[in-house]
Design a protein around this motif. Structure first.
Motif, mmCIF file in Angstrom:
data_model
loop_
_atom_site.group_PDB
_atom_site.id
_atom_site.type_symbol
_atom_site.label_atom_id
_atom_site.label_comp_id
_atom_site.label_asym_id
_atom_site.label_seq_id
_atom_site.Cartn_x
_atom_site.Cartn_y
_atom_site.Cartn_z
ATOM 1 N N VAL A 77 1.676 0.869 -5.927
ATOM 2 C CA VAL A 77 1.125 -0.332 -5.288
ATOM 3 C C VAL A 77 1.588 -0.411 -3.836
ATOM 4 C CG1 VAL A 77 1.099 -2.855 -5.338
ATOM 5 C CG2 VAL A 77 0.891 -1.571 -7.459
ATOM 6 N N ASN A 78 2.865 -0.142 -3.589
ATOM 7 C CA ASN A 78 3.365 -0.148 -2.212
ATOM 8 C C ASN A 78 2.659 0.901 -1.365
ATOM 9 O OD1 ASN A 78 5.160 -2.141 -2.934
ATOM 10 N ND2 ASN A 78 6.911 -0.785 -3.089
ATOM 11 N N ALA A 108 -0.363 2.163 -1.928
ATOM 12 C CA ALA A 108 -1.750 1.728 -1.730
ATOM 13 C C ALA A 108 -1.843 0.704 -0.614
ATOM 14 C CB ALA A 108 -2.297 1.152 -3.039
ATOM 15 N N THR A 109 -0.924 -0.252 -0.612
ATOM 16 C CA THR A 109 -0.930 -1.286 0.422
ATOM 17 C C THR A 109 -0.716 -0.678 1.801
ATOM 18 O OG1 THR A 109 -0.051 -2.840 -1.194
ATOM 19 C CG2 THR A 109 0.095 -3.481 1.116
ATOM 20 N N ALA A 156 -5.797 -3.026 2.926
ATOM 21 C CA ALA A 156 -4.603 -3.194 2.096
ATOM 22 C C ALA A 156 -4.940 -3.944 0.816
ATOM 23 C CB ALA A 156 -3.513 -3.932 2.875
ATOM 24 N N SER A 212 -7.195 -1.607 -1.431
ATOM 25 C CA SER A 212 -6.420 -0.509 -2.001
ATOM 26 C C SER A 212 -5.494 -1.000 -3.106
ATOM 27 C CB SER A 212 -5.591 0.183 -0.919
ATOM 28 O OG SER A 212 -6.402 0.743 0.059
ATOM 29 N N THR A 213 -4.816 -2.098 -2.853
ATOM 30 C CA THR A 213 -3.903 -2.651 -3.844
ATOM 31 C C THR A 213 -4.671 -3.081 -5.091
ATOM 32 O OG1 THR A 213 -2.448 -3.386 -2.068
ATOM 33 C CG2 THR A 213 -2.115 -4.376 -4.225
ATOM 34 N N CYS A 248 -5.681 -0.121 -7.092
ATOM 35 C CA CYS A 248 -4.551 0.505 -7.773
ATOM 36 C C CYS A 248 -4.169 -0.242 -9.053
ATOM 37 C CB CYS A 248 -3.370 0.587 -6.816
ATOM 38 S SG CYS A 248 -2.012 1.572 -7.412
#
Length: 184
Positions: free
Chosen positions: A60-61, A63-64, A76, A79-80, A83
């Protein structure tokens, strides 16, 4: 178009990263570095370091961070969301199935058979990062070894395994050591 690419890329990461964040590292690398070239391999290694140090899951980090780097705040968020969406769906479905069939031995067999695959994914991620630390590029040649990186890795490994120091302390000390070496 970039939002759709980010969404689909991180949905793949979220869907196929069975075993947690470390198992997701090769999948993220494939999407971010190899397939879309959003980051270089060095930038990706820095991304993983930052994603491990910040609170929250690595995937997650990552992806962000990639989303904000590629398409700003909207990237962001997309993407998050990409994910975590597969995980939310899969966990809900598995919880339903598990509670309905938790007495069946086949469920226990399936869960135990996933362990070797998870170990292999984690080992692959660790070896690719170790290769980057030791050789600074893709060529594995004895003359290209980064001896300071190798010594730092070996020292940190011994400290973590033998004396069981706090991993955050060891990472911080390695960062300070690297900073001092680079400033000299």
């Amino acid at each position: 178009m970039i939002y759709l690419q980010l969404l689909l890329s991180f949905m793949q990461v979220g869907l196929f990263s069975i075993g947690g964040g470390y198992a997701a590292i090769p999948l993220i690398q494939n999407q971010v570095v190899d397939t879309h070239s959003w980051l270089t391999l060095n930038e990706f290694t820095n991304l993983i370091t930052i994603a491990e140090m910040t609170p929250g899951p690595i995937a997650v980090n990552s992806a962000t961070f990639v989303g904000i780097r590629v398409a700003g705040f909207g990237g962001a968020v997309i993407s998050t969301f990409g994910c975590i969406l597969p995980s939310c769906f899969i966990v809900s479905l598995l919880a339903f199935i598990y509670y309905k069939f938790k007495g069946v031995s086949t469920i226990q067999s399936v869960l135990s058979s996933l362990r070797p695959a998870v170990v292999a994914l984690i080992a692959a991620a660790g070896l690719s990062i170790l290769q980057l630390v030791l050789f600074n590029d893709d060529s594995i040649m004895l003359k290209n070894i980064n001896w300071i990186g190798a010594a730092t890795f070996l020292t940190a490994f011994i400290i973590l395994r033998k004396w069981k120091w706090n991993p955050i302390l060891v990472m911080s000390l390695c960062g300070v050591f690297s900073l001092i070496i680079n400033l000299i």
